[in-house]
Design an enzyme around this catalytic site. Structure first.
Site, short mmCIF file in Angstrom:
data_model
loop_
_atom_site.label_atom_id
_atom_site.label_comp_id
_atom_site.label_asym_id
_atom_site.label_seq_id
_atom_site.Cartn_x
_atom_site.Cartn_y
_atom_site.Cartn_z
N ASP A 54 20.91 69.01 178.05
CA ASP A 54 21.47 68.53 176.95
C ASP A 54 21.37 69.61 175.86
O ASP A 54 21.77 69.12 174.67
CB ASP A 54 21.10 67.15 176.50
CG ASP A 54 19.68 67.08 176.06
OD1 ASP A 54 19.02 68.16 176.14
OD2 ASP A 54 19.13 66.16 175.75
N GLY A 55 20.71 70.65 175.88
CA GLY A 55 20.59 71.66 174.88
C GLY A 55 19.38 71.68 174.19
O GLY A 55 18.99 72.43 173.26
N GLU A 56 18.64 70.54 174.34
CA GLU A 56 17.33 70.65 173.67
C GLU A 56 16.45 71.67 174.31
O GLU A 56 16.53 72.11 175.37
CB GLU A 56 16.74 69.42 173.78
CG GLU A 56 17.37 68.06 172.77
CD GLU A 56 16.99 66.78 173.06
OE1 GLU A 56 16.00 66.57 173.78
OE2 GLU A 56 17.59 66.02 172.26
N ARG A 106 21.11 84.06 153.46
CA ARG A 106 21.98 84.25 152.41
C ARG A 106 22.29 82.96 151.56
O ARG A 106 22.81 83.17 150.47
CB ARG A 106 23.32 84.50 153.21
CG ARG A 106 23.41 86.15 153.57
CD ARG A 106 24.48 86.23 154.55
NE ARG A 106 24.45 85.76 155.76
CZ ARG A 106 25.41 85.90 156.80
NH1 ARG A 106 26.53 86.63 156.62
NH2 ARG A 106 25.17 85.37 158.04
N HIS A 164 17.42 89.02 153.29
CA HIS A 164 18.41 89.47 152.58
C HIS A 164 18.43 89.49 150.81
O HIS A 164 18.52 90.37 150.44
CB HIS A 164 19.86 88.48 152.71
CG HIS A 164 20.86 88.42 151.80
ND1 HIS A 164 21.75 89.62 151.92
CD2 HIS A 164 21.29 87.72 150.90
CE1 HIS A 164 22.75 89.50 151.00
NE2 HIS A 164 22.58 88.34 150.20
N LYS A 168 31.52 94.23 144.82
CA LYS A 168 32.22 93.44 145.83
C LYS A 168 32.42 92.20 145.31
O LYS A 168 31.49 91.57 144.75
CB LYS A 168 31.37 93.64 147.06
CG LYS A 168 32.07 92.67 148.31
CD LYS A 168 31.22 92.54 149.61
CE LYS A 168 30.07 91.82 149.45
NZ LYS A 168 29.38 91.75 150.70
N ARG A 175 33.28 88.60 146.61
CA ARG A 175 33.54 87.61 147.92
C ARG A 175 34.48 86.38 147.66
O ARG A 175 34.12 85.62 146.64
CB ARG A 175 32.53 87.24 148.59
CG ARG A 175 32.48 86.41 149.93
CD ARG A 175 31.23 86.02 150.67
NE ARG A 175 30.57 87.25 151.21
CZ ARG A 175 31.20 88.00 152.49
NH1 ARG A 175 32.37 87.27 153.10
NH2 ARG A 175 30.61 89.07 152.98
N ASP A 182 23.88 98.54 154.91
CA ASP A 182 23.86 97.00 154.39
C ASP A 182 22.61 96.63 155.12
O ASP A 182 22.08 96.97 156.18
CB ASP A 182 25.02 96.62 154.76
CG ASP A 182 25.52 95.28 153.45
OD1 ASP A 182 24.37 94.71 153.01
OD2 ASP A 182 26.51 94.97 153.77
C1 R5P Z 1 25.97 90.01 151.82
O1 R5P Z 1 25.78 90.33 150.39
C2 R5P Z 1 25.45 90.90 153.00
O2 R5P Z 1 24.45 91.80 152.51
C3 R5P Z 1 26.42 91.60 153.63
O3 R5P Z 1 27.12 92.55 152.99
C4 R5P Z 1 27.36 90.50 154.34
O4 R5P Z 1 26.64 89.60 154.71
C5 R5P Z 1 28.09 91.13 155.29
O5 R5P Z 1 29.06 90.21 155.76
P1 R5P Z 1 30.38 90.43 156.60
O6 R5P Z 1 30.16 91.41 157.55
O7 R5P Z 1 30.86 88.97 156.89
O8 R5P Z 1 31.28 91.05 155.35
#
Ligand code: R5P
Length: 309
Positions: free
Chosen positions: A34-36, A113, A146, A207, A209, A233
């Site tokens: 069942d995935g457990e 994140r 992160h 950037k 998002r 990154d």
């Molecule tokens: C976000 O700030 C992280 O440092 C990465 O830049 C991000 O999670 C990358 O996600 P994706 O590849 O979906 O753009």
């Protein structure tokens, strides 16, 4: 001091144990229909686990990895507490408590994140995970988290380590870029560390998002005409961030663009998308993926040594 691991991260745990000069022990781990999850520490390792401190290597990703990590930590704690009573009446049933000494090394820390309450009603998931794990271990080492600030006020010791020195070394050997780019402000510290190790030029993009799949980079003049650039990154998920940054670099005359990160998640066809935008991708082995060419064991070993010292 033994290094234990479950089904994921076995090879990494083995490399780590070799660097640290310790024994590697594999915990049996599988799934019920069942995935457990199910875990079992081998009985012939109980004496070692009780006689010295132990390190468990485990990711908190995917969700089943969180559960597996908790179960393995609890199984180790039962053994160290001497709580060995079992239905089959096998082996010693009760022994003394040998005290604290369980350390967790996390190559990829899932839920990192969600490091803020971005909107009302959310929880800070990164902190929730550490609070759960902190009940079962005496210290934790996390690779390229992160945003480390989210765990800085934790109630137990957490040590943050980075694979950027090893990533810089690999880029030097295989790409020898002229220029390192951070695709957003959040990756500036990591990418600039790579640039300074390699003696390469450095800049960053800003950037925005829009949603999980859409990002926008603000226009910025970069001195990349005729240059080989590596974008650095902490993680690549959909690849959107890298693809957009690469497009900006090529528009400004970069002759080749590479991507490097610690955690290669590569969700939803990211590798095929990246293949149309960059000339190569390098990641560590914190997560299994076809571009995992940098070992994260040296970085984890550094963090564990610092924590244990
Ligand atoms: C976000 O700030 C992280 O440092 C990465 O830049 C991000 O999670 C990358 O996600 P994706 O590849 O979906 O753009």
């Amino acid at each position: 001091m033994p290094v234990l691991s479950g089904s994921s991260g076995r090879e990494l745990a083995h490399s780590l144990s070799k660097i640290l000069g310790m024994k590697s022990i594999q915990i049996e781990s599988r799934k019920f229909p069942d995935g457990e999850g199910y875990v079992r520490v081998p009985s012939d390792s109980f004496d070692e686990i009780r006689s010295e401190s132990v390190i468990l290597v485990s990711n908190t990703f995917p969700d089943s990895g969180i559960m597996r990590t908790i179960l393995m930590l609890e199984a180790i704690n039962d053994i160290r507490r001497g709580d060995l009573e079992n239905y089959k009446n096998e082996g010693v049933q009760v022994a003394g408590d040998v005290g604290p000494g369980v350390f967790l090394a996390v190559p990829y820390y899932g839920y990192a994140r969600q490091d803020k309450r971005f909107s009302p009603g959310e929880t800070i998931s990164a902190r929730v995970i550490s609070e759960i794990l902190g009940r079962s271990c005496d210290g934790m080492v996390i690779l390229d988290l992160h945003e480390p600030r989210v765990l800085e006020s934790s109630s137990f010791p957490i040590h943050f380590v980075s694979s950027m020195p090893e990533i810089a070394q690999r880029l030097k050997e295989e790409v020898d870029p002229d220029f390192i780019l951070s695709p957003d402000k959040g990756a500036i510290d990591r990418a600039s560390e790579v640039a300074s190790i390699g003696g390469w030029e450095f800049s960053y993009l800003e950037k925005t998002r829009i949603d999980a799949h859409t990002i926008e980079h603000q226009a910025k003049d970069l001195n990349v005409k005729g240059k080989v650039v590596a974008i650095v990154d902490d993680m690549i998920s959909t690849g959107g961030t890298i693809c957009r940054a690469s497009d900006a670099l090529r528009r400004q005359g970069a002759t080749a663009v590479y991507a490097a990160c610690t955690h290669g998640l590569f969700t939803g066809g990211a590798l095929s998308r990246l293949a149309n935008h960059v000339d190569g991708v390098y990641t560590t082995d914190s997560l299994k993926n076809p571009r995992a060419v940098v070992s994260s064991a040296p970085a984890l070993a550094r963090g564990l040594r610092e924590m244990l010292d």
